[in-house]
Write an enzyme that holds these catalytic residues in place. Sequence first.
Site, short mmCIF file in Angstrom:
data_model
loop_
_atom_site.label_atom_id
_atom_site.label_comp_id
_atom_site.label_asym_id
_atom_site.label_seq_id
_atom_site.Cartn_x
_atom_site.Cartn_y
_atom_site.Cartn_z
N CYS A 2 0.79 -1.18 0.00
CA CYS A 2 0.00 0.00 0.00
C CYS A 2 0.85 1.27 0.00
O CYS A 2 0.56 2.17 -0.74
CB CYS A 2 -0.90 -0.06 1.21
SG CYS A 2 -2.09 1.22 1.31
N ARG A 28 -2.72 4.93 5.39
CA ARG A 28 -3.26 4.24 4.22
C ARG A 28 -3.73 2.83 4.57
O ARG A 28 -4.43 2.20 3.79
CB ARG A 28 -2.19 4.17 3.13
CG ARG A 28 -1.81 5.53 2.59
CD ARG A 28 -0.55 5.46 1.73
NE ARG A 28 -0.76 4.73 0.50
CZ ARG A 28 -1.13 5.28 -0.65
NH1 ARG A 28 -1.38 6.57 -0.70
NH2 ARG A 28 -1.28 4.55 -1.73
N TRP A 76 -0.41 -4.03 2.20
CA TRP A 76 -1.80 -4.42 2.43
C TRP A 76 -2.02 -5.67 1.59
O TRP A 76 -1.94 -5.63 0.37
CB TRP A 76 -2.73 -3.29 2.01
CG TRP A 76 -4.17 -3.49 2.31
CD1 TRP A 76 -4.77 -3.50 3.53
CD2 TRP A 76 -5.22 -3.69 1.36
NE1 TRP A 76 -6.13 -3.69 3.40
CE2 TRP A 76 -6.43 -3.80 2.08
CE3 TRP A 76 -5.27 -3.77 -0.04
CZ2 TRP A 76 -7.66 -4.01 1.45
CZ3 TRP A 76 -6.49 -3.97 -0.66
CH2 TRP A 76 -7.67 -4.09 0.08
N ASN A 102 3.42 -1.71 -5.51
CA ASN A 102 1.98 -1.58 -5.35
C ASN A 102 1.33 -2.01 -6.65
O ASN A 102 1.81 -1.67 -7.74
CB ASN A 102 1.58 -0.13 -5.04
CG ASN A 102 1.86 0.25 -3.61
OD1 ASN A 102 2.16 -0.59 -2.77
ND2 ASN A 102 1.76 1.54 -3.32
N GLY A 103 0.19 -2.69 -6.55
CA GLY A 103 -0.49 -3.15 -7.75
C GLY A 103 -0.62 -4.66 -7.76
O GLY A 103 -0.40 -5.34 -6.74
N GLU A 475 -24.24 6.18 3.66
CA GLU A 475 -22.92 6.62 4.11
C GLU A 475 -22.78 6.47 5.62
O GLU A 475 -21.72 6.08 6.13
CB GLU A 475 -22.67 8.07 3.70
CG GLU A 475 -21.38 8.69 4.22
CD GLU A 475 -20.12 7.98 3.76
OE1 GLU A 475 -19.06 8.26 4.35
OE2 GLU A 475 -20.18 7.14 2.84
N LYS A 479 -19.81 4.27 7.23
CA LYS A 479 -18.85 4.82 8.19
C LYS A 479 -18.87 4.01 9.48
O LYS A 479 -17.83 3.75 10.08
CB LYS A 479 -19.21 6.29 8.47
CG LYS A 479 -18.05 7.19 8.77
CD LYS A 479 -17.00 7.18 7.68
CE LYS A 479 -17.57 7.45 6.30
NZ LYS A 479 -16.67 7.10 5.20
N GLU A 482 -17.21 0.57 8.92
CA GLU A 482 -15.78 0.71 8.65
C GLU A 482 -14.95 0.79 9.93
O GLU A 482 -13.89 0.17 10.01
CB GLU A 482 -15.52 1.97 7.82
CG GLU A 482 -15.79 1.85 6.35
CD GLU A 482 -15.50 3.15 5.61
OE1 GLU A 482 -14.96 3.07 4.50
OE2 GLU A 482 -15.81 4.23 6.14
N HIS A 498 -40.23 -4.45 2.77
CA HIS A 498 -40.09 -5.44 1.70
C HIS A 498 -39.04 -6.50 2.04
O HIS A 498 -38.50 -7.14 1.14
CB HIS A 498 -39.75 -4.76 0.38
CG HIS A 498 -40.85 -3.89 -0.14
ND1 HIS A 498 -41.98 -4.39 -0.73
CD2 HIS A 498 -41.01 -2.54 -0.11
CE1 HIS A 498 -42.79 -3.39 -1.07
NE2 HIS A 498 -42.22 -2.25 -0.70
N LYS A 597 -6.58 3.44 2.40
CA LYS A 597 -7.11 4.77 2.10
C LYS A 597 -7.39 4.93 0.61
O LYS A 597 -8.43 5.44 0.21
CB LYS A 597 -6.13 5.84 2.57
CG LYS A 597 -6.59 7.27 2.32
CD LYS A 597 -7.85 7.60 3.08
CE LYS A 597 -8.26 9.04 2.93
NZ LYS A 597 -9.59 9.31 3.53
#
Length: 602
Positions: A2, A28, A76, A102-103, A475, A479, A482, A498, A597
Amino acid sequence: MCGIVGYVGDASRTLDVLLGGLSNLEYRGYDSAGVAVGGDELHVEKRAGELDALEARLSDADVAFEGPVGVGHTRWSTHGPPTDANAHPHTDETGRVAVVHNGIVENYRALRDELEADGVTFGSETDTEVVPHLIARELRRGLDPETAIREAITRLEGSYALVVAVAGVDALFAARRDPPLVLGIGDGEYFVASDVPAFLEHTRDVVYLDDDEFVRLDHGGWTVTGTDGRRVEKDVRTVSWEAEQTGKSGYEHYMLKEIHEQPRSLRQCLSGRVDELGGRVVVDELDGLGTPASVQFVACGTSYHAALYGARLLRAGGIPATAHYAHEYATAPAPVTGEDLVIGLTQSGETADTLRALRKGAGRGAETLALTNVVGSTVTRECDHVIYLRAGPELGVAATKTFTSQLVGVNLLAAHLADGGGGRQRDLVSALRGLPDQVQAILDGSAASAVIEEFADSETFFFLGRGFDYPVALEGALKFKEITYEHAEGFAAGELKHGPLALVTADTPVFAVVTGDDEAARKTIGNVKEVEARDAPVVVVTDGVAEASRYADHVLKVPATDGRLAPLLANVQLQLVAYHMAAGLDRSIDKPRHLAKSVTVE
């Protein structure tokens, strides 16, 4: 992935620069860390877990980690769990080459099979480890280090931000395709990193790299070349924010600091863009952008909730608009024409899924626009138009101030498009100007910390909203989950009956966002009555215009404002709800488990 940091400079400073840079990139998210430092030979140390585990091991090392070049990485996990062996940097069998990455190397399995057939022994489960082995093979064939690295890179499929150190070479080499890399230009020393905070305390002069660019950093300076080896001229930019802006300023967590920075970040977003006397919105970045036939928003996570809000806002103004998850749009894009506009919302400007979605839209002939917080990021260089959020650095993994700035940004866009660019909406302009003070009033008087104490033992939380309140309910749930790690779900309030109503019990706190007194608000109150009848505790987040508080166990108040902006104020209360619950549970608020992040892989 990361976090990446690389340094060329004073040999006595290298390790401190690397560890300081990795510390600055902790926001991050990561699960292991490592460094490689050297000159004639490379010394490598890496550990699973927090950065302090690596620092403790380095303090006991029997070799001096000194040298004019070094690379560091916080990982990460993608390929293989977080272990010492899987941590970066990765080396070849002789330890001559060290790589941080990274990737994702998508063809790593085929490359690994090829290398193992050549007798190479692998020490990790990662895709990254094929890279140093490929480079080492080219070195054995007699190629110089730079050419060997270039040759190895041609074998890679997928995404990469790579930094490579080679023993005996006082230089670093870096290359980028998709994940971000930025250079720091100091006084006789040079840096390369995945993000500016890694070296901001040393220099504010930066160079942003583009895809398929290759860099050499040595004591003589820096050069950027393309895939053909030809030099690429790059602009050196000066970052406008200072290193101290990335500190906590006395707050216990970055997230809490950034929640409290929202009055300032909103003022910055609005500065020069609203003319209260003339009752108009003026967004210079949108000069030349006419009213599109239709708009498609593409985004992920928190930004997707802003996209849902933005699409509803444009539809209310008479412009056909839809919101799409960028990762879905990237594989199955909606039809567009040259009269349509594809808008990418990405806080970092480097979100891989969103970039790919925007490229799909552009490839089909649509104009593109980005709302982002990072000047010089990839999305700003690729889109036809950009609206900068101006929120300042955001280090908490869970986005807060960038989300509220996104909501303001799409309001500015909607006002601009409403009458072909004139943006004359006096009521909206007045409400926008009042937002920062209203957010401050919420921060000063919120009862969120007291309300949440009652629900410390609950295991499931519902968030409800309709109309403009619906994206904010989503949201709020995001939050909450998370940073608390508790189960939370957001629903369109009308969907409750429903199916989800089956899950409601006396142990299911329900947070209902009710702003205004229109049909949506009145129907949401009806849904509140439904959960109240099932003995669920109800917390209403409301401006008090409707009578929702009559049916609530607790009320979190927001000031009355324009109906389009009231959800933004409700969101601030829900941010505080999530924060105080997470703090009470002693969670890792700034670095939630498994999250990063900036998501720079698809």
